[in-house]
Design an enzyme around this catalytic site. Structure first.
Site, short mmCIF file in Angstrom:
data_model
loop_
_atom_site.label_atom_id
_atom_site.label_comp_id
_atom_site.label_asym_id
_atom_site.label_seq_id
_atom_site.Cartn_x
_atom_site.Cartn_y
_atom_site.Cartn_z
N GLU A 178 -13.71 49.16 9.54
CA GLU A 178 -14.79 49.36 8.56
C GLU A 178 -16.12 48.79 9.03
O GLU A 178 -16.39 47.61 8.84
CB GLU A 178 -14.42 48.72 7.20
N LYS A 220 -13.39 53.61 8.25
CA LYS A 220 -13.92 53.48 6.89
C LYS A 220 -15.41 53.18 6.98
O LYS A 220 -15.81 52.02 7.01
CB LYS A 220 -13.18 52.35 6.15
N SER A 262 -17.67 53.24 -0.91
CA SER A 262 -18.70 53.71 -1.85
C SER A 262 -19.98 52.90 -1.73
O SER A 262 -21.07 53.44 -2.03
CB SER A 262 -18.17 53.74 -3.29
P1 13P Z 1 -16.87 49.72 -2.13
O1 13P Z 1 -16.33 51.12 -2.27
O2 13P Z 1 -17.11 49.04 -3.43
O3 13P Z 1 -18.03 49.67 -1.18
O4 13P Z 1 -15.71 48.84 -1.50
C1 13P Z 1 -15.03 49.28 -0.43
C2 13P Z 1 -14.59 48.12 0.39
O5 13P Z 1 -13.42 47.96 0.64
C3 13P Z 1 -15.59 47.20 0.91
O6 13P Z 1 -15.01 46.44 1.94
#
Ligand code: 13P
Length: 342
Positions: A178, A220, A262
């Site tokens: 991510e 991600k 998100s």
């Molecule tokens: P959000 O969709 O609220 O950005 O969270 C996703 C997430 O796992 C952040 O590390």
């Protein structure tokens, strides 16, 4: 099962049209913030009640195939005394675990941050696997400003993400990589595209150097959007065009799935944008969600910490999961919002 078979099995479970991942891995300070917004104290018991509510949502597994949990949740039990990872599995939802230890300022790189948690990761993974976790998540963040992110932050965070991914795969755990380019700021969409391209290019270079199996990981990322404070906001079609343009340049086709975060979009925006992305011409990856706030915000508001509002909160979560499940197929339309709770 061999490690490779385990990885393939988990990828098959996490990459299915019409479904996505629920990020319910808020760290203690973050969940305290979410609870404060609904006047609920962040005690261990309240966190257990809330996460039980989430995982016990009837039929959640129709649209959610994986859930990212925070360490504490792995050892908590649901309303019937069953451990929460098993409650997820009962619904056909694969349990995963956030394994990073959060971010700190990156020394000698003003405005940039680095994510910690590699020390002892192997041992922690052994413990998480024993509790049912089959995939993991590690988040790095990049701030957009005139001079950020700097080259050092881009290189160091890529290296940390790739080290983490390689360690996970050596244990048979699918890594979710991510790299979040933050939405904060007043930059135009072009600047987000430029930074995201650099960040992703560096991340895939590092993954290659660390010999991470691309077929056995998920990405991600954030979508390509203007900064939240930018005066002109983008339409879902513009977000979709920019996002795919950047990703086609830098994400190898061997990666099975991209599950967007998100990142501060409203719940409906996140659904509309994902739907627009999935309405574009065919591309090599499964394009889905791994939303935290965009799935849970309406449920938290419906719950307000009250036992008699559990069913309303579950309906709200189910509805958002369903809308996003449809968006992964490009089959969402805004009028579906009105049949909430169905
Ligand atoms: P959000 O969709 O609220 O950005 O969270 C996703 C997430 O796992 C952040 O590390």
């Amino acid at each position: 099962m061999s490690i490779k078979e385990q990885l393939r099995d988990t990828i098959d479970a996490l990459v299915q049209g019409g479904k996505g991942i629920l990020a319910a891995d808020e760290s203690s300070p973050t969940i305290a913030k979410r609870f404060a917004a609904i006047n609920t104290e962040s005690t261990e018991e309240n966190r257990r009640r809330y996460r039980s509510l989430v995982l016990e949502t009837p039929d959640l597994g129709k649209f959610v195939n994986g859930v990212i949990l925070f360490e504490e949740t792995l050892t908590q039990v649901g309303s019937d005394g069953v451990p929460l990872p098993q409650v997820a599995m009962r619904q056909g939802i694969v349990p995963g675990i956030k394994v990073d230890k959060g971010k700190v300022p990156l020394a000698n790189a003003p405005g940039d941050e680095i994510t910690r948690g590699l020390d002892g990761l192997e041992e922690r993974l052994d413990a998480y696997i024993a509790l049912g976790a089959r995939f993991a998540k590690w988040r790095c963040v990049y701030h957009i400003d005139h001079h950020n992110p700097g080259r050092l932050a881009v290189a160091q965070n890529a290296n940390v993400l790739a080290s983490y991914a390689a360690i996970c795969q050596s244990k048979g755990v699918v890594p979710i990589v991510e790299p979040e380019v933050l939405i904060d700021g007043d930059h135009p969409i072009e600047r987000c595209a430029e930074v995201s391209e650099q960040v992703l290019h560096e991340v895939f270079h590092a993954l290659h150097q660390h010999r991470v199996i691309l077929e056995a990981m998920l990405l991600k990322p954030s979508m390509i959007t203007p900064g939240k404070a930018h005066p002109g906001q983008a339409t879902p079609e513009q977000v979709a065009e920019w996002t795919l343009k950047v990703f086609q340049r830098v994400v190898p086709a061997a990666v099975p799935g991209i599950n967007f975060l998100s990142g501060g979009q409203t719940p409906v925006e996140a659904t509309e944008n994902l739907n627009a992305i999935n309405c574009m011409v065919k591309r090599p990856w499964n394009l889905s969600f791994s939303y935290g706030r965009a799935l849970q915000e309406p449920a938290l508001k419906a719950w307000m910490g009250q036992a008699d509002r559990v069913a309303a909160a579950q309906s709200a979560l189910y509805h958002r999961a369903k809308m996003n499940g449809l968006a992964t197929l490009g089959a969402y339309t805004p009028d579906m919002e009105s049949d909430a709770m169905v």
